[in-house]
Write a protein that holds these residues in place. Sequence first.
Motif, mmCIF file in Angstrom:
data_model
loop_
_atom_site.group_PDB
_atom_site.id
_atom_site.type_symbol
_atom_site.label_atom_id
_atom_site.label_comp_id
_atom_site.label_asym_id
_atom_site.label_seq_id
_atom_site.Cartn_x
_atom_site.Cartn_y
_atom_site.Cartn_z
ATOM 1 N N THR A 63 0.850 -1.191 0.000
ATOM 2 C CA THR A 63 0.000 0.000 0.000
ATOM 3 C C THR A 63 0.887 1.241 0.000
ATOM 4 O O THR A 63 2.082 1.163 0.283
ATOM 5 N N HIS A 69 -2.907 10.017 -0.211
ATOM 6 C CA HIS A 69 -3.244 8.980 -1.186
ATOM 7 C C HIS A 69 -4.098 7.934 -0.472
ATOM 8 O O HIS A 69 -3.903 7.667 0.703
ATOM 9 N N THR A 70 -4.998 7.327 -1.183
ATOM 10 C CA THR A 70 -5.885 6.339 -0.582
ATOM 11 C C THR A 70 -5.147 5.019 -0.386
ATOM 12 O O THR A 70 -4.636 4.441 -1.347
ATOM 13 N N THR A 72 -4.560 1.003 0.295
ATOM 14 C CA THR A 72 -5.250 -0.208 -0.147
ATOM 15 C C THR A 72 -5.246 -1.286 0.928
ATOM 16 O O THR A 72 -5.815 -2.346 0.732
ATOM 17 N N GLU A 126 -5.771 11.724 7.609
ATOM 18 C CA GLU A 126 -5.523 10.309 7.351
ATOM 19 C C GLU A 126 -6.493 9.427 8.128
ATOM 20 O O GLU A 126 -6.933 8.392 7.617
ATOM 21 N N LEU A 129 -9.673 9.434 6.219
ATOM 22 C CA LEU A 129 -9.532 8.607 5.026
ATOM 23 C C LEU A 129 -9.565 7.113 5.365
ATOM 24 O O LEU A 129 -10.178 6.320 4.646
ATOM 25 N N GLU A 132 -13.185 6.264 5.960
ATOM 26 C CA GLU A 132 -13.927 6.215 4.685
ATOM 27 C C GLU A 132 -13.575 4.964 3.883
ATOM 28 O O GLU A 132 -14.443 4.365 3.252
ATOM 29 N N THR A 133 -12.319 4.579 3.912
ATOM 30 C CA THR A 133 -11.847 3.470 3.091
ATOM 31 C C THR A 133 -12.121 2.102 3.715
ATOM 32 O O THR A 133 -12.513 1.171 3.018
#
Length: 149
Positions: A63, A69-70, A72, A126, A129, A132-133
């Motif tokens: 990742t 950056h998103t 993974t 972060e 994020l 959200e992810t």
Amino acid sequence: MKHFPDLPPVWTIGAFVLSWVFSQVLPLVSVQSFGLQLLGLAWIGIAVLIVLWAALQFRKSKTTIEPHHTPTALITKGPYRFSRNPIYVAMVLSSAGVALWCAALSAFIPTVVLAIVLHRRFVMPEERLLRETFGNDADAYISSSKRWV
């Protein structure tokens, strides 16, 4: 500041430079001690090891390590068992190490500013994020781990 690379290492290097400048221009309380300088170098060394350990976890998880950056993968192993932000902890620790090495009280001012900048510009976004992810997995990790130490 449009083309300023808004990355944590840039902010950290800026703190290093400002610590040295403050120690030279406005030392406030200055204590010349080989022991303090050695402690500062030890803190910097520990910080480098923490960053390498954390970076290895990013590589193993395949990742991105780059802020904004998103991701993974949700990393919860290695130093992430102890802190959600071990790299930022290491950056602040290394900045404090530079301040110790500079041997002036004013050299710690940039370290405090660095911690605030990292928290506001990187840590908080972060965490949003991650939520959200990764949803519930991120919520569980965030509620069971420490943000800093």
